[in-house]
Design a protein around this motif. Structure first.
Motif, short mmCIF file in Angstrom:
data_model
loop_
_atom_site.label_atom_id
_atom_site.label_comp_id
_atom_site.label_asym_id
_atom_site.label_seq_id
_atom_site.Cartn_x
_atom_site.Cartn_y
_atom_site.Cartn_z
N VAL A 60 -10.79 7.30 8.57
CA VAL A 60 -10.66 8.03 9.83
C VAL A 60 -12.05 8.47 10.25
N ARG A 61 -12.40 8.16 11.51
CA ARG A 61 -13.71 8.52 12.05
C ARG A 61 -13.58 9.20 13.38
N LYS A 62 -14.38 10.20 13.59
CA LYS A 62 -14.40 10.89 14.88
C LYS A 62 -14.94 9.93 15.93
N ALA A 63 -14.26 9.85 17.07
CA ALA A 63 -14.68 8.95 18.14
C ALA A 63 -15.03 9.71 19.41
N GLY A 64 -14.92 11.02 19.37
CA GLY A 64 -15.20 11.84 20.54
C GLY A 64 -14.34 13.10 20.45
N PHE A 65 -14.34 13.89 21.51
CA PHE A 65 -13.56 15.12 21.53
C PHE A 65 -12.07 14.79 21.46
N HIS A 66 -11.41 15.25 20.40
CA HIS A 66 -9.99 14.99 20.16
C HIS A 66 -9.67 13.49 20.12
N GLN A 67 -10.60 12.70 19.60
CA GLN A 67 -10.40 11.25 19.48
C GLN A 67 -10.82 10.81 18.09
N TRP A 68 -10.05 9.87 17.53
CA TRP A 68 -10.30 9.36 16.19
C TRP A 68 -10.09 7.85 16.18
N SER A 80 4.91 -0.08 10.93
CA SER A 80 4.03 1.01 10.54
C SER A 80 3.43 1.70 11.76
N LEU A 81 3.04 0.91 12.75
CA LEU A 81 2.50 1.48 13.98
C LEU A 81 3.56 2.31 14.69
N ASP A 82 4.79 1.81 14.73
CA ASP A 82 5.89 2.56 15.35
C ASP A 82 6.15 3.86 14.60
N ALA A 83 6.10 3.81 13.27
CA ALA A 83 6.32 5.02 12.46
C ALA A 83 5.22 6.04 12.71
N LEU A 84 3.98 5.57 12.82
CA LEU A 84 2.88 6.49 13.09
C LEU A 84 3.00 7.09 14.48
N ALA A 85 3.33 6.29 15.47
CA ALA A 85 3.49 6.80 16.83
C ALA A 85 4.59 7.85 16.89
N ALA A 89 4.14 11.94 17.73
CA ALA A 89 4.72 12.32 19.03
C ALA A 89 4.59 13.83 19.25
N GLY A 90 4.06 14.18 20.40
CA GLY A 90 3.85 15.58 20.73
C GLY A 90 2.54 16.14 20.22
N LYS A 91 1.86 15.43 19.31
CA LYS A 91 0.59 15.89 18.76
C LYS A 91 -0.58 15.01 19.19
N ALA A 92 -0.33 13.71 19.27
CA ALA A 92 -1.39 12.76 19.60
C ALA A 92 -0.77 11.44 20.04
N PHE A 93 -1.57 10.64 20.70
CA PHE A 93 -1.17 9.29 21.10
C PHE A 93 -1.95 8.30 20.26
N VAL A 94 -1.35 7.16 19.96
CA VAL A 94 -2.04 6.14 19.17
C VAL A 94 -2.00 4.82 19.94
#
Length: 181
Positions: A60-68, A80-85, A89-94
Motif C-alpha cells: 500500500v502506497r500513498k498516492a495523494g490526499f486520501h488516495q492509495w 476479490s475486487l468485488d469483496a474489497l469494494a 463501501a461508505g469508507k472509500a472507492f476502489v
C-alpha cells in the motif's frame, strides 16, 4: 472465428534485456494488479480490509490526499475486487488500474545515483525512508517512486510510457555505473 485478445506484458522483452551490474539491478515487475483507493481511510484500516478480501501480498502506497495505490504480483480475481469494494463501501472507492500502469524495480548500491540523474526528489533515507512514495517526473515521464528497501525502489508508470521509461532508465544506469566506478 475471430482471435481473442490476449494480454501481453508491455515489458516482456526486457526479461533478457535487463540491467544487472555491480551496483544496479533494473527489472520489470509482474503485471499483477494495481488498485487506486480513494477515501478517508487510514493505511492500517485499509490493510485490514485488504487481508479480509484476500489481498495478502499487497503493498500500500500513498498516492495523494486520501488516495492509495495497492499493488501485487498476482492476477486480479474479480471476486476479490468485488469483496474489497463491498468492504470499503461508505469508507472509500476502489478502481482497478491494472491495465493502465506498469511497475519497474530498481535496486543496488547505485540505485539512488541512477534515480538522481532523472528526478529532483531527495532520496536520502533520512528524508525519503522505506515506505515513502511520491509522484514525480523522471525526465519527461510522470512516475510514482516508492522506496521498498534501503537500496531498492519501485517506479510505477502509465503503460504507454513504460518502454520510454525503460530505455531512459537503462541509459541512466549505464551512466550511473560509470560514475560509481
Amino acid at each position: 472465428m475471430p482471435d481473442l485478445p490476449q494480454h501481453k506484458p508491455v515489458l516482456a522483452w526486457t526479461a533478457h534485456n535487463g540491467i544487472s551490474g555491480a551496483g544496479i539491478r533494473l527489472e520489470a515487475l509482474p503485471e499483477g494488479y494495481l488498485l487506486h483507493v480513494l477515501g478517508a481511510i487510514e493505511p492500517a484500516a485499509l490493510a485490514a480490509e485488504l487481508a479480509k478480501a484476500r489481498f495478502t501480498n499487497s503493498s500500500v502506497r500513498k498516492a495523494g490526499f486520501h488516495q492509495w495505490f495497492v499493488a501485487g504480483d498476482e492476477p486480479l480475481l474479480p471476486a476479490s475486487l468485488d469483496a474489497l469494494a463491498a468492504a470499503l463501501a461508505g469508507k472509500a472507492f476502489v478502481m482497478d488500474q491494472s491495465h493502465g500502469r506498469v511497475r519497474i524495480s530498481i535496486s543496488g548500491r547505485s540505485s539512488r545515483l541512477l534515480l538522481s540523474k532523472g528526478t529532483a526528489i531527495d532520496l536520502d533515507p533520512a528524508v525519503f525512508p522505506e515506505g515513502s512514495a511520491a509522484m514525480t517526473m523522471v525526465g519527461h515521464i510522470s512516475v510514482q517512486i516508492a522506496r521498498t528497501g534501503d537500496d531498492s525502489f519501485e517506479l510505477m508508470v502509465l503503460r504507454s510510457f513504460a518502454e520510454s521509461l525503460w530505455h531512459e532508465l537503462k541509459h541512466m544506469a549505464t551512466s550511473a555505473e560509470k560514475d560509481s566506478a
